[in-house]
Design a protein around this motif. Structure first.
Motif, PDB file in Angstrom:
ATOM      1  N   UNK A  63       0.759  -1.115  -0.101  1.00 54.34           N
ATOM      2  CA  UNK A  63       0.030   0.080   0.042  1.00 54.34           C
ATOM      3  C   UNK A  63       0.824   1.431   0.105  1.00 54.34           C
ATOM      4  N   UNK A  64       1.914   1.277   0.447  1.00 56.22           N
ATOM      5  CA  UNK A  64       2.923   2.284   0.873  1.00 56.22           C
ATOM      6  C   UNK A  64       3.211   2.533  -0.751  1.00 56.22           C
ATOM      7  N   UNK A  65       3.601   1.745  -1.520  1.00 53.19           N
ATOM      8  CA  UNK A  65       4.081   2.056  -2.994  1.00 53.19           C
ATOM      9  C   UNK A  65       3.040   2.605  -3.605  1.00 53.19           C
ATOM     10  N   UNK A  66       1.794   2.106  -3.460  1.00 50.83           N
ATOM     11  CA  UNK A  66       0.535   2.574  -4.138  1.00 50.83           C
ATOM     12  C   UNK A  66       0.543   4.086  -3.675  1.00 50.83           C
ATOM     13  N   UNK A  67       0.516   4.409  -2.502  1.00 53.93           N
ATOM     14  CA  UNK A  67       0.193   5.783  -2.283  1.00 53.93           C
ATOM     15  C   UNK A  67       1.332   6.780  -2.815  1.00 53.93           C
ATOM     16  N   UNK A  68       2.652   6.416  -2.764  1.00 49.33           N
ATOM     17  CA  UNK A  68       3.835   7.000  -3.178  1.00 49.33           C
ATOM     18  C   UNK A  68       3.273   7.360  -4.843  1.00 49.33           C
ATOM     19  N   UNK A 168       7.607   4.177   3.502  1.00 52.51           N
ATOM     20  CA  UNK A 168       7.173   2.698   3.800  1.00 52.51           C
ATOM     21  C   UNK A 168       6.863   2.176   2.487  1.00 52.51           C
ATOM     22  N   UNK A 169       6.644   0.883   2.409  1.00 48.66           N
ATOM     23  CA  UNK A 169       6.048   0.091   1.115  1.00 48.66           C
ATOM     24  C   UNK A 169       4.911  -0.307   1.488  1.00 48.66           C
ATOM     25  N   UNK A 170       4.495  -0.735   2.653  1.00 53.71           N
ATOM     26  CA  UNK A 170       3.488  -1.583   2.938  1.00 53.71           C
ATOM     27  C   UNK A 170       2.203  -0.683   3.782  1.00 53.71           C
ATOM     28  N   UNK A 171       1.571  -1.490   4.633  1.00 54.01           N
ATOM     29  CA  UNK A 171       0.577  -0.976   5.576  1.00 54.01           C
ATOM     30  C   UNK A 171       1.070  -0.048   6.706  1.00 54.01           C
ATOM     31  N   UNK A 172       2.055   0.195   6.926  1.00 51.99           N
ATOM     32  CA  UNK A 172       2.848   1.400   7.885  1.00 51.99           C
ATOM     33  C   UNK A 172       2.682   2.751   7.287  1.00 51.99           C
ATOM     34  N   UNK A 173       1.981   2.873   5.988  1.00 51.23           N
ATOM     35  CA  UNK A 173       1.751   4.147   5.640  1.00 51.23           C
ATOM     36  C   UNK A 173       1.107   5.215   6.334  1.00 51.23           C
ATOM     37  N   UNK A 174      -0.173   4.571   6.969  1.00 52.04           N
ATOM     38  CA  UNK A 174      -0.851   5.556   7.755  1.00 52.04           C
ATOM     39  C   UNK A 174      -0.081   6.084   8.863  1.00 52.04           C
ATOM     40  N   UNK A 175       0.596   5.195   9.665  1.00 50.89           N
ATOM     41  CA  UNK A 175       1.411   5.740  10.786  1.00 50.89           C
ATOM     42  C   UNK A 175       2.271   6.585  10.133  1.00 50.89           C
ATOM     43  N   UNK A 176       3.053   6.340   9.316  1.00 48.70           N
ATOM     44  CA  UNK A 176       4.222   7.275   8.779  1.00 48.70           C
ATOM     45  C   UNK A 176       3.474   8.722   8.377  1.00 48.70           C
ATOM     46  N   UNK A 177       2.366   8.624   7.788  1.00 49.73           N
ATOM     47  CA  UNK A 177       1.670  10.134   7.797  1.00 49.73           C
ATOM     48  C   UNK A 177       1.260  10.688   8.980  1.00 49.73           C
ATOM     49  N   UNK A 178       0.622  10.002   9.896  1.00 52.19           N
ATOM     50  CA  UNK A 178       0.429  10.519  11.077  1.00 52.19           C
ATOM     51  C   UNK A 178       1.646  11.195  11.742  1.00 52.19           C
ATOM     52  N   UNK A 215       4.979  -2.298  11.404  1.00 44.64           N
ATOM     53  CA  UNK A 215       4.379  -0.777  11.801  1.00 44.64           C
ATOM     54  C   UNK A 215       4.978  -0.379  13.036  1.00 44.64           C
ATOM     55  N   UNK A 216       5.540  -1.399  14.004  1.00 44.79           N
ATOM     56  CA  UNK A 216       6.242  -1.022  15.035  1.00 44.79           C
ATOM     57  C   UNK A 216       7.761  -0.721  14.431  1.00 44.79           C
ATOM     58  N   UNK A 217       8.333  -1.371  13.649  1.00 43.01           N
ATOM     59  CA  UNK A 217       9.441  -1.070  13.098  1.00 43.01           C
ATOM     60  C   UNK A 217       9.562   0.159  12.374  1.00 43.01           C
ATOM     61  N   UNK A 218       8.401   0.528  11.901  1.00 38.92           N
ATOM     62  CA  UNK A 218       8.391   1.896  11.004  1.00 38.92           C
ATOM     63  C   UNK A 218       8.620   2.956  12.365  1.00 38.92           C
ATOM     64  N   UNK A 219       7.724   2.768  13.402  1.00 40.95           N
ATOM     65  CA  UNK A 219       7.673   3.835  14.367  1.00 40.95           C
ATOM     66  C   UNK A 219       9.214   3.818  15.080  1.00 40.95           C
TER      67      UNK A 219
END
Length: 314
Positions: A63-68, A168-178, A215-219
């Motif tokens: 999903x992160x790649x899609x949002x990018x 991010x490349x996956x579902x961590x994208x929402x956390x990254x945006x926040x 997600x935790x790794x992204x944080x």
């Protein structure tokens, strides 16, 4: 005329994508609806095209790649992002975009948690626990009070979209945006929404444990990059505490007897103390570099803002 883009990342959403498109077209008849197909193996693209959406492909999985790609390729005044699984009611879209129109927010968040519908509707184990854990970590780090960190229902202005570095490349994208919005001091507003679970036969692509670890790794990564002084200070403190724990018996023995019999402990304690000082020095250097980057980012943001304002005036 105001340009509104509805962004729908999709992976195997043949069952629901048609209804989602129709519902958003009903609420926002003048908006352009974009469906980005992320290597679906079903008829997601065909169904989306038949319902009048602009369909594009994103071959990099996640999903992160899609949002990018969405943020890079689409120009609009207001962006609305939702999922193609029909879990986010489109009738709340007006509440999401109004603060963007009024210049009261750069990003609005569809808060699923305040009214309890997420916990009532969501059937996937541990998702609620994961949401609370991530929310608690981020709010503590940034002294914020965001209720729903990981929601996929959001609206943005052009300034946020064109200045958001998606890492991010996956579902961590929402956390990254926040985290990005908090760190860069964008105007952020939460809008309470209802949440409904996926219809029967539609399967979630989320894996509670593997995606939760990502997600935790992204944080962890963003904490290191955005707040390096605090991050490295904590590790420095840990190293110094370990050094003291190992070294105090050695010092006590030397003060009492004038000798050091625990030579390995003395060497280990010295190593921990030196390591702690080096880690602290790294944190100081990286903190200066981060402050310099923030100044450069603000200047670039000002240029981008001026360009957007000129385009609006034209």
């Amino acid at each position: 005329m105001e340009r509104i883009a509805v962004l729908l990342p999709c992976y195997n959403e043949e069952q629901t994508i048609g209804k989602v498109i129709d519902d958003f077209k009903s609420e926002l008849p003048h908006a352009t609806i974009y469906v980005y197909d992320n290597n679906s193996s079903d008829r997601t693209s065909e169904v989306a095209e038949s319902h009048g959406a602009v369909v594009r492909k994103e071959w990099r999985q996640g999903k992160g790649n899609v949002v990018r790609s969405m943020f890079r390729e689409i120009d609009a005044d207001i962006y609305v992002m939702a999922d193609g699984d029909d879990t986010y009611p489109p009738e709340y879209v007006h509440d999401l975009i109004q603060p963007i129109r009024d210049k009261k927010a750069n990003m609005t968040i569809g808060d699923r948690l305040s009214n309890g519908t997420y916990y009532d509707e969501n059937k996937r184990q541990f998702h609620g626990f994961g949401n609370r854990l991530v929310k608690g970590l981020i709010n503590r780090l940034y002294k914020s009070d965001i209720t729903d960190i990981m929601t996929g229902y959001r609206a943005f202005d052009q300034l946020f979209v064109k200045s958001m570095p998606v890492m991010s490349s996956g579902f961590a994208i929402e956390t990254e945006m926040s985290i990005h919005s908090l760190d860069k001091k964008f105007l952020l507003k939460e809008v309470p929404i209802d949440y409904r679970d996926r219809p029967e036969g539609s399967e979630s692509k989320l894996n509670t444990f593997s995606d939760g670890i990502k997600v935790l790794r992204m944080i962890f990564t963003l904490f290191k990059e955005y707040k390096p002084f605090l991050f490295f200070s904590l590790w420095s403190l840990l190293s110094i505490v370990l050094g003291l724990a190992v070294g105090i018996p050695v010092i006590t023995e030397f003060l009492n007897t004038g000798f050091v019999s625990k030579v390995p402990s003395a060497i280990l304690a010295t190593g921990f103390m030196i390591l702690g000082v080096l880690i602290f020095a790294c944190g100081l250097i990286l903190d200066v570099m981060t402050a310099t980057y923030r100044k450069q980012y603000e200047l670039e943001l000002n240029h981008l803002y001026d360009r957007i304002r000129r385009n609006e005036d034209e």
